[in-house]
Design an enzyme around this catalytic site. Structure first.
Site, mmCIF file in Angstrom:
data_model
loop_
_atom_site.group_PDB
_atom_site.id
_atom_site.type_symbol
_atom_site.label_atom_id
_atom_site.label_comp_id
_atom_site.label_asym_id
_atom_site.label_seq_id
_atom_site.Cartn_x
_atom_site.Cartn_y
_atom_site.Cartn_z
ATOM 1 C CB VAL A 82 26.860 56.377 11.071
ATOM 2 C CG1 VAL A 82 25.815 57.481 10.911
ATOM 3 C CG2 VAL A 82 28.159 56.937 11.629
ATOM 4 C CE1 TYR A 83 21.837 59.089 11.949
ATOM 5 C CE2 TYR A 83 19.756 57.913 12.075
ATOM 6 C CZ TYR A 83 20.531 58.928 11.543
ATOM 7 O OH TYR A 83 19.981 59.777 10.617
ATOM 8 C CB ALA A 84 24.176 55.266 18.919
ATOM 9 C CD GLU A 85 30.907 54.096 18.213
ATOM 10 O OE1 GLU A 85 31.115 52.977 18.737
ATOM 11 O OE2 GLU A 85 31.591 55.100 18.469
ATOM 12 C CE LYS A 135 19.176 58.540 7.014
ATOM 13 N NZ LYS A 135 18.960 58.053 8.395
#
Length: 324
Positions: free
Chosen positions: A60-63, A88
């Site tokens: 999910v970090y920066a898509e 994750k």
């Protein structure tokens, strides 16, 4: 660099983990302060030069663009057999009813997408980012077990949940002969110590490696000047602004002890974490080479029992933030 086994495993990880939430496309995701690939690569390269072999990111970090940057840099700079890549699953990656969570469908889909972005055949540590209240934990644990048995992950871990939830997941895995969690990535630092009540004792008893995120409280424990991140990190503001006055007493003691030892505040804050059992490796979200150098220097900082008590004494209970 110092190394330590991750929980009750034979896996050696550096005592500093590079948190990669600070890398990505600033046009995507929640953070506008992240480094693009050109600026991130020197930081990743320096981490490797300092002996850091542990890198933590998330789908999910920066898509997904954090995984892309980390994967490309590590492929160019590192020996895959000597680095430990953690990512994750849980956060929303696309619109629609199956775009997030820990269902078997989501896990099986997202592990393949993460591997593609990371440019690797497997991750060393695959973690559930949060608890999924809408999926039976049995479904999640069996899917994670199958990911490991398929060779797509070496170990599994968890992050940010209630201790009873973590214990339930461990029990379900043990009862069914499935792969157990070996690590807990939780919210822990000198101005947020609620995990000491139940989660840390549970992890110590179960021989779980603890890899705390936000070890410097978004910079509040180390910062001596205002930064772009401090001004724009809305998530950190939500975590810490409400208790800023009470927390300042702790921050002041970090500054006092740093002055006494002639070191930077970051050395004191990280040294405190490194003294905590069963902490394996704080996840340091470095966005500058100096952040990495400071983190490594903290490894040689030794605190006495009296100094630890001095740092801890002003703490007051906080509302739970991070996993709720």
């Amino acid at each position: 660099m110092d190394y330590m086994k991750l929980g009750n495993t034979g896996l050696d990880v550096s005592r500093i983990c590079l948190g990669c939430m600070g890398f990505g496309d600033a046009r995507k995701g929640h953070h506008r302060w992240v480094l693009d690939e050109e600026r991130a690569r020197p930081v990743i390269k320096k981490a490797l030069e300092l002996g850091i072999n542990f890198f933590d990111t998330a789908n999910v970090y920066a898509e997904g663009t954090s995984e892309e940057i980390v994967g490309a840099a590590l492929k160019d700079y590192a020996n895959r057999d000597e680095i430990v890549i953690a990512t994750k699953v849980h956060g929303r990656m696309h619109q629609g009813p199956n775009g997030a969570g820990l269902s078997r469908k989501a896990i099986m889909s997202e592990i393949d997408k993460s591997l593609k972005r990371l440019k690797t055949d497997y991750v060393d540590l695959y973690q559930i980012h949060r608890w999924d209240y809408n999926t039976p934990i049995e479904e999640t644990m069996e899917a994670l077990h199958d990911v490991v048995k398929a060779g797509k992950a070496r170990y599994i871990g968890a992050s940010a949940m209630w201790a009873w939830q973590f214990q339930k997941a461990l029990h379900v895995a043990e009862k069914n002969g499935w792969t157990r969690f070996v690590s807990m990535q939780n919210h822990l630092n000198l101005i947020y110590r609620e995990e000491e009540r139940e989660m840390l004792p549970l992890c110590k008893e179960e021989k779980i490696g603890v890899i705390p995120y936000s070890p410097l409280a978004g910079g509040r424990l180390a910062r001596e000047a205002t930064t772009h991140r401090a001004e724009t990190d809305e998530i950190a503001k939500q975590k810490y602004d409400a208790t800023a006055d009470a927390d300042q007493l702790v921050v002041d003691r970090v500054a006092d002890l740093a002055e006494k030892h002639g070191v930077r505040r970051v050395h004191i804050a990280l040294a405190w974490l490194l003294h905590k059992e069963p902490v394996t490796a704080p996840i340091v979200g470095a966005t500058k080479i100096s952040h990495l150098e400071d983190a490594k220097a903290a490894l040689s900082m030794k605190l006495t029992a009296e100094e630890i008590a001095f740092l801890e004494e002003p703490y007051v209970p906080h509302r739970i933030v991070g996993h709720v």
